[in-house]
Write an enzyme that holds these catalytic residues in place. Sequence first.
Site, PDB file in Angstrom:
ATOM      1  N   GLU A  62      21.054  -1.603 -20.995  1.00  0.00           N
ATOM      2  CA  GLU A  62      22.190  -2.543 -21.047  1.00  0.00           C
ATOM      3  C   GLU A  62      21.934  -3.687 -22.016  1.00  0.00           C
ATOM      4  O   GLU A  62      22.829  -4.128 -22.746  1.00  0.00           O
ATOM      5  CB  GLU A  62      22.429  -3.099 -19.634  1.00  0.00           C
ATOM      6  CG  GLU A  62      23.549  -4.101 -19.505  1.00  0.00           C
ATOM      7  CD  GLU A  62      24.914  -3.465 -19.692  1.00  0.00           C
ATOM      8  OE1 GLU A  62      25.464  -3.639 -20.781  1.00  0.00           O
ATOM      9  OE2 GLU A  62      25.410  -2.796 -18.768  1.00  0.00           O
ATOM     10  N   VAL A  95      22.734  -4.150 -26.246  1.00  0.00           N
ATOM     11  CA  VAL A  95      24.024  -4.461 -26.903  1.00  0.00           C
ATOM     12  C   VAL A  95      24.749  -5.567 -26.143  1.00  0.00           C
ATOM     13  O   VAL A  95      24.931  -5.474 -24.930  1.00  0.00           O
ATOM     14  CB  VAL A  95      24.944  -3.212 -26.948  1.00  0.00           C
ATOM     15  CG1 VAL A  95      26.272  -3.548 -27.623  1.00  0.00           C
ATOM     16  CG2 VAL A  95      24.269  -2.053 -27.657  1.00  0.00           C
ATOM     17  N   GLY A 155      24.024  -8.658 -25.295  1.00  0.00           N
ATOM     18  CA  GLY A 155      23.330  -9.640 -24.449  1.00  0.00           C
ATOM     19  C   GLY A 155      23.755  -9.537 -22.990  1.00  0.00           C
ATOM     20  O   GLY A 155      23.535  -8.517 -22.334  1.00  0.00           O
ATOM     21  N   GLU A 170      17.511 -12.645 -36.279  1.00  0.00           N
ATOM     22  CA  GLU A 170      16.346 -11.780 -36.163  1.00  0.00           C
ATOM     23  C   GLU A 170      15.213 -12.387 -36.993  1.00  0.00           C
ATOM     24  O   GLU A 170      15.462 -13.222 -37.873  1.00  0.00           O
ATOM     25  CB  GLU A 170      16.672 -10.383 -36.720  1.00  0.00           C
ATOM     26  CG  GLU A 170      17.763  -9.642 -35.971  1.00  0.00           C
ATOM     27  CD  GLU A 170      17.382  -9.270 -34.542  1.00  0.00           C
ATOM     28  OE1 GLU A 170      16.371  -8.597 -34.345  1.00  0.00           O
ATOM     29  OE2 GLU A 170      18.101  -9.693 -33.618  1.00  0.00           O
ATOM     30  N   ASP A 175      21.923  -5.107 -37.899  1.00  0.00           N
ATOM     31  CA  ASP A 175      21.785  -5.294 -36.440  1.00  0.00           C
ATOM     32  C   ASP A 175      23.060  -4.842 -35.691  1.00  0.00           C
ATOM     33  O   ASP A 175      22.963  -4.041 -34.756  1.00  0.00           O
ATOM     34  CB  ASP A 175      21.433  -6.768 -36.137  1.00  0.00           C
ATOM     35  CG  ASP A 175      21.446  -7.057 -34.655  1.00  0.00           C
ATOM     36  OD1 ASP A 175      20.495  -6.649 -33.956  1.00  0.00           O
ATOM     37  OD2 ASP A 175      22.414  -7.666 -34.163  1.00  0.00           O
ATOM     38  N   LYS A 199      23.537  -1.580 -33.024  1.00  0.00           N
ATOM     39  CA  LYS A 199      24.180  -1.690 -31.705  1.00  0.00           C
ATOM     40  C   LYS A 199      25.370  -0.721 -31.598  1.00  0.00           C
ATOM     41  O   LYS A 199      25.622  -0.144 -30.536  1.00  0.00           O
ATOM     42  CB  LYS A 199      24.630  -3.135 -31.460  1.00  0.00           C
ATOM     43  CG  LYS A 199      23.438  -4.085 -31.283  1.00  0.00           C
ATOM     44  CD  LYS A 199      23.866  -5.534 -31.406  1.00  0.00           C
ATOM     45  CE  LYS A 199      22.724  -6.499 -31.169  1.00  0.00           C
ATOM     46  NZ  LYS A 199      23.019  -7.868 -31.619  1.00  0.00           N
ATOM     47  N   GLY A 241      19.935 -14.691 -25.975  1.00  0.00           N
ATOM     48  CA  GLY A 241      19.398 -15.765 -25.134  1.00  0.00           C
ATOM     49  C   GLY A 241      18.473 -15.188 -24.076  1.00  0.00           C
ATOM     50  O   GLY A 241      18.644 -14.041 -23.661  1.00  0.00           O
TER      51      GLY A 241
HETATM   52  N1  HSE Z   1      20.078 -11.440 -33.937  1.00  0.00           N
HETATM   53  C1  HSE Z   1      20.866 -10.896 -32.874  1.00  0.00           C
HETATM   54  C2  HSE Z   1      22.240 -11.540 -32.929  1.00  0.00           C
HETATM   55  C3  HSE Z   1      20.194 -11.172 -31.550  1.00  0.00           C
HETATM   56  O1  HSE Z   1      22.388 -12.543 -33.650  1.00  0.00           O
HETATM   57  O2  HSE Z   1      23.174 -11.050 -32.301  1.00  0.00           O
HETATM   58  C4  HSE Z   1      20.767 -10.408 -30.371  1.00  0.00           C
HETATM   59  O3  HSE Z   1      20.650  -9.011 -30.517  1.00  0.00           O
END
Ligand code: HSE
Length: 332
Positions: A135, A138, A140, A196, A207, A211, A305
């Site tokens: 979970e 993707v 948070g 990141e 990124d 996801k 977070g």
């Molecule tokens: N670097 C990623 C973002 C962190 O900004 O969404 C969370 O996956």
Amino acid sequence: MRVALLGMGSVGRGVLQMIGEKDLGITVTAVADSRSALIDRDGISIEEVLAAKARNGFCGDKAISAMDVVTGSAYDVLVEVTPTNATTGEPALTHMLCALERGRHVVTSNKGPISREFSRLREIAVEKGIQLRYEATVGGAIPIMHTLEQGLAGNRVLAIFGVLNGTCNFILTRMAAEGLTYEQALLEAREMGYAEADPTYDVKGIDPAIKLVILANTFCSHSVSLEDVDITGIDRLTNDALRLAEEQQCTIRLIAEAIPDRGILRVAPRLLPLSHPLVVEGTLNAITIETDMAGEITLIGKGAGSVETASAIIGDLLYIRDTHAGRHSKTA
Ligand code: HSE
């Protein structure tokens, strides 16, 4: 239920803190960071481990490694939250494969192995009759996987559209609202710890594409990989483009979209009306799911977070506790 946790970064510490504060029926029997580990089959003291990590920078005995935890300690669920390697998935991939081969459930926030080796990992989990839950990879804190798998069970997912990268959304919001340049907004995002370690993963759209691959592999019948995603980032976007959008009561957001029937798998900046549900501010993520029975559903929430990601991990742990608990509790 016994849990071994690998990774003592912000997510790992958040998970430990929440397990320590809440009465969840979870005993942490081992922890490891990149330099040390601690194993106690009766349960470690979470308070002491967090204090040792803050004091020394490592959590336990330097003679014990994460692999010792995976192969030699007593646990029902491995929580794998070590740093992501998007290219090889290692060392997390090896940790997960070993735990699954031992017949242990795996819960992870690690995007590398889940996006690269999902079919292989899932195959072993199915063969062994155990859970592989991800979970936290993707969105948070947004319960997107639970929504797809449980809440929308029986629905056909026709499409998914999402703001899946908080860093890009923060940059676009700051550029539009404050007139910051792209470079200034990126610097701010990095200083606040959203980006990141290598922020090109964020701003070039890699990124959110990773996801999207994880989402698509969860709801599509055929498997996809990062190479299948058409990716455009926000790194060439100018303040002029945002100003022009504003003149039309619109703004720009980096949208990830998967439309299986049309063969679309894409991450690209999109012009959206200001009132559009995916126009969220700052580091928020938003995901719209289009289905045959439930119609359209949009989830909005914090995409990153420490405690927010811990929320997703704890949700997976409690799902396992309530549906598969006790399966290994009498074994080593
Ligand atoms: N670097 C990623 C973002 C962190 O900004 O969404 C969370 O996956």
